[in-house]
Design a protein around this motif. Structure first.
Motif, short mmCIF file in Angstrom:
data_model
loop_
_atom_site.label_atom_id
_atom_site.label_comp_id
_atom_site.label_asym_id
_atom_site.label_seq_id
_atom_site.Cartn_x
_atom_site.Cartn_y
_atom_site.Cartn_z
N GLY A 13 0.80 -1.21 0.00
CA GLY A 13 0.00 0.00 0.00
C GLY A 13 0.84 1.26 0.00
O GLY A 13 2.06 1.24 -0.13
N VAL A 14 0.16 2.40 0.18
CA VAL A 14 0.82 3.70 0.16
C VAL A 14 0.67 4.37 1.52
O VAL A 14 -0.18 4.01 2.33
CB VAL A 14 0.25 4.61 -0.95
N GLY A 15 1.51 5.36 1.78
CA GLY A 15 1.47 6.06 3.05
C GLY A 15 1.77 5.13 4.20
O GLY A 15 2.66 4.26 4.12
N ASP A 42 -8.03 -3.70 -8.70
CA ASP A 42 -8.91 -3.28 -7.61
C ASP A 42 -8.25 -2.20 -6.76
O ASP A 42 -8.87 -1.21 -6.39
CB ASP A 42 -9.29 -4.48 -6.73
N PHE A 43 -6.96 -2.42 -6.45
CA PHE A 43 -6.23 -1.43 -5.66
C PHE A 43 -6.16 -0.09 -6.40
O PHE A 43 -6.34 0.98 -5.81
CB PHE A 43 -4.81 -1.92 -5.37
N LEU A 66 -9.97 3.90 -19.00
CA LEU A 66 -8.77 3.23 -18.53
C LEU A 66 -9.12 2.05 -17.63
O LEU A 66 -10.02 2.15 -16.79
CB LEU A 66 -7.90 4.23 -17.75
N ILE A 67 -8.40 0.95 -17.80
CA ILE A 67 -8.42 -0.14 -16.82
C ILE A 67 -7.07 -0.07 -16.11
O ILE A 67 -6.06 -0.55 -16.63
CB ILE A 67 -8.63 -1.51 -17.49
N PRO A 68 -7.03 0.55 -14.94
CA PRO A 68 -5.73 0.83 -14.31
C PRO A 68 -5.14 -0.38 -13.63
O PRO A 68 -5.86 -1.19 -13.03
CB PRO A 68 -6.09 1.91 -13.28
N GLU A 69 -3.83 -0.51 -13.72
CA GLU A 69 -3.14 -1.60 -13.04
C GLU A 69 -1.71 -1.15 -12.73
O GLU A 69 -1.26 -0.08 -13.15
CB GLU A 69 -3.10 -2.85 -13.93
#
Length: 552
Positions: free
Chosen positions: A81-83, A107-108, A215-218
């Motif tokens: 994850g981030v942060g 999903d993320f 967009l389908i982001p990954e």
């Protein structure tokens, strides 16, 4: 991306969108974007294309990211994850990117774009929203984000097809605009809101109307879209351009004011400034002398004071420092918009210094999918060089504000000009310019407050891991506000200076000769703002002066 699809993308990039528009096409490559080009695209005067080499670089960096994910390495915003949530594992690839792994990544990414779209305040003006997208597209093309090629193509297509995401204007602390920039990504995935050719609609409707597939982001797509300083930089460029216009008109505004005063040219003589040889001072003094070429001030006059008030004598210093501050600001802007502020930095063929003797460094390197390099945690999202340059420029512009206010004040007083009090027509027994002083003084008090630095303000956030800030967005908005106020202050100075010139011709010398440049400004001003014979409403006069100064 398959080889066939990538070749199609390269062909599309080379053509840009010039097939659907008669506009000029500007090709971005991540390294050579100028401020003027960025503004042309943002203002709809040019389409944008992507250099094929830049697309290859972006594609290779994405391959490096996916190779790292497949290897099971912990990569910020990719496999973890981030942060504060960097300790949360998102998925384990176990050597391959299965459908389940890709679904977890996607999903993320969707969730990251949604959760970070949390800006506040009014929406950015459309031209600045577009400018932020131009900036982010170019910084993406450095190839250090690890995003898919499709992300860059979407920035390009949104710009060329006039789809402008609604981006809130507030909610950044200057360590990447992570709550503002993701609104662009939210539209890319078919959510949130946008305008299409000026008409507001949902992001899904806007994409459909423009013929753009969502967009389908990954991988690192979401992080690349949300973690950058493009919004603050749009405001920075806008403020810097306006400040440059003010600096441009300062010599002639000053010159006309000096003529209204019957002032002394001594402080801007080459003999004077060469005795105190600060960088840029002689050049600035020359520009002020040039503005006064042909003026009556070059002829000796027994009524002229030996020394004028300080605001007239030291403006040359303030203008010189403002020019230097804005030159420095332009330089850091160009560095910022032609480099990567991504974290982590995805670096193709990274320098292997320290790798052999350091297992700490070695762990960042990866090879696979036909590429090699390193994915390294960074603080590159910190735009402190820009924030400090903005604050220096703001302070310098506030000094110009101070000098202008004082010059106008002195023009109002007969003991300095030898003219009438408050520059009233001899037949006017009313207020003349006695009350209007409060306008420029109020504006300057604002500028005094706006010139205070904000880059040191902040509190620890996000579980106290984010414990510093630059507040670049706030700093840039302060410069922009000072610019707006100073245009109005200069307009008020023109109101006084032209009145003083007319009174001097009426009471002292009907043949008084203005300089070529100041005379041209005087004539242009008098076409929109007449001599003040008797008291009148000045509000529209002030506005007309601002419009004129912006057009010079």
């Amino acid at each position: 991306m398959s080889s066939k699809l990538f070749k199609v993308s390269l062909f599309s990039a080379a053509l840009g969108m010039s097939l659907v528009s008669n506009a000029t096409t500007i090709t971005l490559d991540g390294s050579h974007l100028t401020i003027e080009q960025a503004l042309e695209i943002a203002n709809g005067k040019a389409d944008v294309a992507i250099a094929p080499d830049a697309l290859r670089r972006l594609d290779d960096s994405h391959k490096l990211v996916m190779a790292s994910a497949a290897s099971g390495k912990a990569v910020y915003g990719l496999t973890v994850g981030v942060g504060l949530n960097k300790d949360q594992k998102l998925f384990t690839a176990d050597g391959k990117l299965s459908d389940a792994v890709l679904k977890a990544s996607r999903d993320f990414n969707y969730n990251a774009l949604r959760a970070h779209s949390a800006g506040v305040g009014e929406m950015m003006p459309e031209n600045l929203a577009r400018l932020s997208m131009v900036i982010r597209l170019n910084t993406l093309l450095t190839g250090k984000s690890g995003a898919q090629v499709r992300v860059a193509e979407l920035y390009r297509d949104l710009l060329n097809k006039q789809v402008t995401p609604l981006i809130p204007s507030e909610g950044s602390v200057g360590e990447a605009d992570i709550l503002l920039a993701p609104h662009v990504g939210a539209v890319m995935i078919g959510e949130w809101k946008a305008t299409f050719k000026g008409q507001e609609m949902s992001g899904k409707q806007a994409l459909k109307a423009a013929g753009i597939a969502p967009l389908i982001p990954e991988g690192k797509d979401a992080l690349a879209i949300l973690s950058n300083n493009s919004v603050a930089m749009a405001y920075t460029i806008d403020a810097a351009v306006k400040a440059q216009q003010l600096v441009k008109v300062t010599p002639v505004v000053y010159g006309l004011s000096l003529e209204g005063l019957n002032g002394n040219v001594a402080p801007i003589l080459p003999q004077t400034v060469s005795a105190h040889p600060f960088s840029g001072l002689e050049e600035t003094a020359k520009s002020m002398r040039d503005a006064l070429k042909g003026s009556y001030l070059w002829s000796a006059n027994p009524t002229r004071h030996l020394q004028d008030p300080l605001s007239y004598r030291v403006t040359v210093y303030g203008l010189s420092e403002a020019k230097k501050a804005l030159t420095d600001l332009d330089q850091v802007i160009l560095t910022q918009i032609n480099s990567s502020d991504d974290n982590p930095a995805t670096i193709l063929n990274a320098d292997e210094a320290y790798r052999q003797e350091s297992s700490q460094v070695d762990q960042y390197f990866i090879e696979g999918n036909g590429v090699k390099g390193a994915i390294i945690p960074s603080g590159n999202f910190n735009p402190l060089p820009v924030a400090l340059a903005v604050q220096r420029a703001t302070l310098a512009m506030a000094h110009l504000s101070h000098y202008s206010v004082q010059r106008s004040m002195h023009l109002s007083y007969d003991q300095f000009t030898g003219l009438t009090r408050f520059l009233s027509d001899p037949s006017n027994k009313g207020h003349a310019f006695g009350a209007v002083q409060k306008a420029f003084m109020g504006l300057h008090i604002d500028n005094m407050a706006l010139a205070q630095p904000v880059s040191l303000y902040g509190m620890p956030m996000a579980g106290e891991i984010e414990d510093t800030a630059t507040n670049l967005l706030q700093a840039s908005k302060r410069l922009e506000a000072v610019d707006k106020n100073l245009f109005q202050i200069y307009s008020l100075e023109l109101l006084h200076a032209t009145q003083a010139v007319d009174l001097r011709r009426q009471l002292k010398d009907k043949n008084l000769q203005l300089a070529t440049q100041t005379g041209a400004l005087y004539e242009a001003y008098r076409k929109v703002v007449p001599y003040v014979k008797s008291d009148r409403i000045f509000t529209d006069d002030i506005k007309a002066g601002v419009t004129l100064l912006n057009a010079q």
